[in-house]
Structures are given as structure tokens and as C-alpha cells.
Design a protein around this motif. Structure first.
Motif, mmCIF file in Angstrom:
data_model
loop_
_atom_site.group_PDB
_atom_site.id
_atom_site.type_symbol
_atom_site.label_atom_id
_atom_site.label_comp_id
_atom_site.label_asym_id
_atom_site.label_seq_id
_atom_site.Cartn_x
_atom_site.Cartn_y
_atom_site.Cartn_z
ATOM 1 N N PRO A 259 -5.014 24.293 -18.496
ATOM 2 C CA PRO A 259 -4.743 24.914 -19.799
ATOM 3 C C PRO A 259 -5.816 25.932 -20.139
ATOM 4 O O PRO A 259 -6.999 25.715 -19.875
ATOM 5 C CB PRO A 259 -4.766 23.732 -20.773
ATOM 6 N N SER A 442 -5.084 12.940 -22.342
ATOM 7 C CA SER A 442 -6.525 13.064 -22.108
ATOM 8 C C SER A 442 -6.992 12.366 -20.837
ATOM 9 O O SER A 442 -8.006 12.738 -20.260
ATOM 10 C CB SER A 442 -7.310 12.518 -23.303
ATOM 11 N N GLN A 449 -1.036 16.394 -16.443
ATOM 12 C CA GLN A 449 -1.173 16.788 -17.844
ATOM 13 C C GLN A 449 -0.203 17.916 -18.180
ATOM 14 O O GLN A 449 0.509 17.863 -19.197
ATOM 15 C CB GLN A 449 -2.611 17.241 -18.083
ATOM 16 N N ALA A 450 -0.144 18.929 -17.314
ATOM 17 C CA ALA A 450 0.748 20.061 -17.551
ATOM 18 C C ALA A 450 2.210 19.619 -17.563
ATOM 19 O O ALA A 450 3.019 20.111 -18.367
ATOM 20 C CB ALA A 450 0.529 21.129 -16.479
ATOM 21 N N VAL A 453 2.843 17.758 -20.926
ATOM 22 C CA VAL A 453 2.868 18.727 -22.022
ATOM 23 C C VAL A 453 4.186 19.514 -22.008
ATOM 24 O O VAL A 453 4.806 19.739 -23.049
ATOM 25 C CB VAL A 453 1.657 19.684 -21.926
ATOM 26 N N ASP A 473 -8.961 18.261 -26.691
ATOM 27 C CA ASP A 473 -8.894 19.374 -25.751
ATOM 28 C C ASP A 473 -8.193 20.558 -26.415
ATOM 29 O O ASP A 473 -6.975 20.587 -26.561
ATOM 30 C CB ASP A 473 -8.136 18.943 -24.489
ATOM 31 N N VAL A 476 -5.358 22.473 -24.388
ATOM 32 C CA VAL A 476 -4.054 21.809 -24.358
ATOM 33 C C VAL A 476 -3.338 21.993 -25.694
ATOM 34 O O VAL A 476 -2.136 22.261 -25.744
ATOM 35 C CB VAL A 476 -4.213 20.308 -24.037
ATOM 36 N N GLN A 479 -1.491 25.158 -25.985
ATOM 37 C CA GLN A 479 -0.238 25.221 -25.236
ATOM 38 C C GLN A 479 0.958 24.745 -26.047
ATOM 39 O O GLN A 479 2.065 25.245 -25.874
ATOM 40 C CB GLN A 479 -0.338 24.360 -23.976
#
Length: 547
Positions: A259, A442, A449-450, A453, A473, A476, A479
Motif C-alpha cells: 500500500p 494488520s 493484506q491487499a 482489502v 497503517d 492501507v 486504499q
């Protein structure tokens, strides 16, 4: 800092097998005295297994380790136990990911450091205690002589990590191995720990092996980088070259998943309809009298249909307390939470707000299958048609990218990212109007994570959900959020569109948060580190922002 020509660490054809699984597959690398090497990759790439082998921590576990690891001329893997104990903590020391599990909760921090020093040096108790205070002071623990008497629970997360680094330094090692040392820390504390590791290299001439899933963390902290995938080395070289012009498709994919503060903002789906959630002057006080602690102090918030709102701040800022009050898990000491529009139309069977928790492993019952866990909120609202329940759960599993055939599997049979998808499916089951994600990504590596999200954003668009995204974060949050609230010590210090708050922060605290976010350009990272060092040298001056 000058890197010596002396070869400090040499790893050749390292293999690590756990039963039939080859976790590390013929990995080789070397490190010169004073140098820094980053080992990056996703969960399961073999990076931590490699790090553990540098101290032969696999010995006695049943793992099979092959190849050679030579540290300052000694083959770690064949050294007798006595020699190995001398090496550990003496020539090489390790900083683990979770300081709470590495520190004894019953003993003072200083006593634990002193014991390590006595064990390796034979120093007297008095000398060992003095050394403990010295190294605690060296890693930036304020009032080190007094805080040395504190127990781990009396330290913040960042201070506990500093204490672990102090323990590692107690016997003046030549090599420090840091395994995900900043994973659970907010961005400002993470920056402080990374700056500390850099200063130790500069001032003490330590060699550093930094293991991380966050490519941005490696960018500003190491000279060379090793990219691992499924136990193998995919790419290696100077960090500037590998991150600036990656050759391997896997490295490019890792970089693409990171991110970024300069990435595109979240798509706006907010409508002008009646707010789904309206929080007014929320306050939460724990305790009474002089010991009372105000966790949240007069914070107000509205969430509209389709909107995505980010809540950011350091640990202790009050962001999780705010989230739990929006869900109804905490009663405010003062202030109100009201549900309007579609949220108010919930019939009691469909909650206004549902929560996706930070740690899916602890929020899922290990004794219930994932399908039953997803069905639980449906049964709690009175649904009794088992065939309809099964169909609903199957549809939810499919929607979050899991196989409905895995209904009867248990949480331990899934990866961290898959367990978080189960948590999202469970939160979606009762059809809430608002989904609240509390640090939901986290603990995940950057590619997982991507994916999570992206899933949350897809669900928001497809189902018309509003999303409240609580995180430390900031990259993130950018995003997924159109609007962001910045909390500090329980107070709201800044609020506005993400683009404006990140690019032109009005509050010095927000500027410090933005400036602490890891960047992929090593030169930019070095400049930011220099600015933070200047700011620390001038009390009262805030570090400048940079996006």
C-alpha cells in the motif's frame, strides 16, 4: 557506516525440512561485518525458518537442517551445545516478533537482561544490573534505572520491543537477527525501532539480518535484499536495484501489493441519505478518581450509506474503543450512538453494525467448524431452517473466496488470510448496514493484506455496505477510505477527505504519522530517517511531512 571486508556470516545450501515439507530449499547468502541484509517474502516463504537456522534454533525440534551456517568462522549447525550457547547472545542475538512471549511476565525487565549478561559473561550481579541499565538507556528507554525494575506488562508494545533489543545487546553481539520486529507496532513506533536498528549499526558496527514481509520496512533499513518464495530465493541484490528494477515476477507482485501513500484514493460510493450511524461526543473513562483513565474524549462521527471512513492513530489513541462503542460492545461513559436510515430499519434480527476483529485465530472458536461459526449469528437471531442456513453459509463462503466444501474444516486448517475471510463471512451473515473492520489486516503479509482489502472494497460496492476501517497503517487506510479521522490520546485532532489530510495535514501529529509510513525508495527513506533524527534532537519540533 563502513561495511568491513571481514565475512561475518556465510550460509551455503541451507535446507530446513519439517516432516515432508521443505520450508527452506538450498538457500545461500553471505553478510560482511557491519552490513545489513533483508529477507522478505510472504507467510510460508521460509524467511523465518531461515532466520532460526542462523542460531540453530531448530535443534531438538524434530526439524531436519542441512547445509552450513558459518558465523565468524564457526559452523553453527555442527557446533557442540556448549559452543552453541556461547555463540547465542554472545556473537549473535535474535529479536523476536512478539516481545510478550519472549519476556518472562513475572520478573523485572532489568533482571531478565542482567541474567542474560551474567550467563554469557560471568559478571557479578552488580555489574550485570549496571549493564542492564546501560543497554536500556542505549535503546531509548527513558529513566532507565527506574524502568529496569518494571515488568513487561508495564511497558508499551514499542518499549517491550526496545527491551528485547536491549537484551540482545547485553553481551555485545556482532550480528543481530530481527524476525518481524515491527509487525504489531503502529507506524511511528515502527519508525522509531527501525531508526534504532540503523543507529546501532552505525554506532556499534553490528551486522543485521532483518526478516520482514513488509518490503517498505526493508527498503529503508538494509543494504541488500533476499526475496524468498516457498523456500527458494527468487531474487537477490542491492536493495536499490531489487526494489527499483525487480527482475522476478514474484518481486514485482510483492511490490505491487504494497500500500502506498501516493496511490489512488478509494472510490466514492457515499450517498446523501440519512446517516446510518451518528455518534455524538463519545467519551469512555475507565476507573474512578485519581486513577481514572480517559480512553476516548468527546469524539463525534457520522457514517453515511456506502461511505468508507478510516480511523487512524497510534496504540492508545482510542480508535479501537471508538469502534467497539459503534458496534455496541462498549457502553460510553458519556455521549450517544444513534442508528438512522437503513440501519434504523433493522428489525432486531439484522444488526446495524457488525465487526471484523483483528485476530481471526482468537475470534473463531477452535472447537467449531468454520461453517458453524459463520452460521452462529444466524442461529442467534432465530433462524432454524438448516437447509436454508447451509445455503446461506455456502453462499457467503463463495463470496469471500473460500470453497463451500470446507464448511466442516476447523480454523487451524486455514492460513491467516483465509481465517480473516471466514471472519468477514461471519460478519456479513446477519446482513448489517455497516461493517467495522478493526485492524483486520494488520497481522497479514502484504499480498494477503491487499487481497483482503480488495475483498472489503468489492463487498462495499456489491452490497451497498458502509465501511468503518480502523487501522494504524495509514497507507492501507488510504486504499479503502474516502474520509479519515485522526485520533491522539482519545481526542479527535483532524478529520477530512483522505487526499487532503494525507497531502496537507493540518495537525503536527498527523504530519508525524504520515512521515513515519515506510516508503519503497531507499533514498527517500534515508531522508525521512534524517529528518526524524533532527526532530528528536530539537525538543518540541515536529518531524516534517512527506508523501
Amino acid at each position: 557506516m563502513t561495511v568491513s571486508d571481514e565475512l561475518l556470516l556465510e550460509v551455503r545450501d541451507l535446507t530446513v525440512d519439517f516432516g515432508s515439507l521443505r520450508a527452506v530449499d538450498h538457500v545461500s547468502f553471505s553478510l560482511r561485518a557491519g552490513g545489513a541484509l533483508g529477507i522478505v517474502g510472504e507467510s510460508g516463504s521460509g524467511k523465518s525458518a531461515t532466520a532460526y537456522a542462523l542460531l540453530d534454533l531448530h535443534r531438538g525440534t524434530g526439524a531436519r537442517v542441512g547445509g552450513s551456517v558459518r558465523l565468524a568462522g564457526t559452523d553453527v549447525l555442527t557446533a557442540p551445545e556448549r559452543e552453541l550457547r556461547r555463540l547465542r547472545g554472545g556473537s549473535v542475538a535474535m529479536v523476536f516478533q512478539d516481545p510478550l512471549s519472549s519476556l518472562d511476565p513475572y520478573h523485572a525487565i532489568g533482571d531478565q537482561i542482567a541474567e542474560v549478561h551474567r550467563l554469557h559473561s560471568g559478571a557479578s550481579r552488580r555489574a550485570a544490573r549496571a549493564r542492564a541499565v546501560d543497554v536500556l538507556d542505549r535503546v531509548g528507554i527513558p529513566d532507565a534505572a527506574r524502568r529496569a525494575r518494571s515488568r513487561p506488562h508495564e511497558f508499551s508494545g514499542g518499549m517491550r520491543q526496545r527491551a528485547l533489543i536491549a537484551m540482545a545487546l547485553a553481551c555485545e553481539p556482532r550480528l543481530l537477527v530481527a524476525d518481524e520486529p515491527t509487525t504489531a507496532l503502529d507506524v511511528t513506533v515502527q519508525a522509531q525501532i527501525l531508526d534504532l536498528l540503523h543507529e546501532l549499526r552505525t554506532d556499534e558496527g553490528l551486522g543485521l539480518v532483518l526478516v520482514t514481509h513488509d518490503v517498505g520496512v526493508a527498503a529503508g533499513s538494509v543494504d541488500d535484499v533476499l526475496v524468498m518464495k516457498q523456500g527458494r530465493v527468487e531474487e537477490r541484490g542491492p536493495v536499490r536495484e531489487v526494489l527499483g528494477a525487480p527482475r522476478a515476477p514474484y518481486t514485482r507482485a510483492l511490490l505491487g501489493a504494497v500500500p502506498r501513500l501516493d496511490g489512488p484514493p478509494a472510490r466514492s460510493l457515499a450517498s446523501e441519505g440519512e446517516p446510518l450511524v451518528t455518534a455524538r461526543e463519545l467519551t469512555k473513562v475507565y476507573g474512578r478518581g485519581p486513577r481514572a483513565v480517559t480512553a476516548l474524549d468527546g469524539v463525534s462521527l457520522t457514517v453515511r450509506p456506502g461511505e468508507s471512513v478510516g480511523i487512524v492513530g497510534e496504540s492508545g489513541s482510542g480508535k479501537t474503543t471508538l469502534g467497539r462503542m459503534l458496534v455496541g460492545l462498549l457502553e460510553p461513559s458519556a455521549g450517544t450512538v444513534a442508528y438512522g436510515g437503513a440501519a434504523a430499519a433493522r428489525d432486531g434480527r439484522r444488526p446495524a453494525v457488525q465487526m471484523v476483529f483483528q485476530d481471526p485465530a482468537s475470534s473463531l472458536n477452535p472447537r467449531r467448524s468454520i461453517g458453524e461459526s459463520i452460521a452462529d449469528p444466524l442461529r442467534a437471531r432465530g433462524d432454524r431452517d438448516e437447509s436454508a442456513l447451509r445455503a446461506r453459509v455456502d453462499a457467503l463462503l463463495t463470496r469471500v473466496g473460500l470453497d463451500p466444501a470446507h464448511y466442516d474444516r476447523y480454523p487451524h486448517e486455514f492460513s491467516g488470510g483465509q481465517r480473516q475471510r471466514v471472519g468477514i463471512a461471519r460478519a456479513l451473515a446477519p446482513e448489517p448496514a455497516v461493517l467495522l473492520a478493526d485492524e483486520a489486516v494488520s497481522a497479514l503479509d502484504v499480498t494477503t493484506q491487499a487481497q483482503v482489502v480488495a475483498l472489503l472494497d468489492e463487498l462495499r460496492q456489491e452490497l451497498g455496505l458502509a465501511l468503518v476501517f480502523v487501522a494504524h497503517d495509514l497507507a492501507v487506510v488510504r486504499q479503502v477510505s474516502e474520509r479519515v479521522l485522526v485520533l491522539r490520546a482519545g481526542k479527535l485532532v483532524e478529520e477530512g477527505p483522505v487526499e487532503r489530510v494525507y497531502t496537507h495535514p493540518a495537525d503536527p501529529y498527523t504530519r508525524r504519522l504520515v512521515d513515519a509510513v515506510p516508503v519503497l525508495d531507499p533514498a527517500d527513506a534515508a531522508e525521512r530517517r534524517a529528518r526524524r533524527r533532527e526532530a528528536r534532537a530539537e525538543p518540541g519540533r515536529a518531524a516534517p511531512a512527506g508523501v
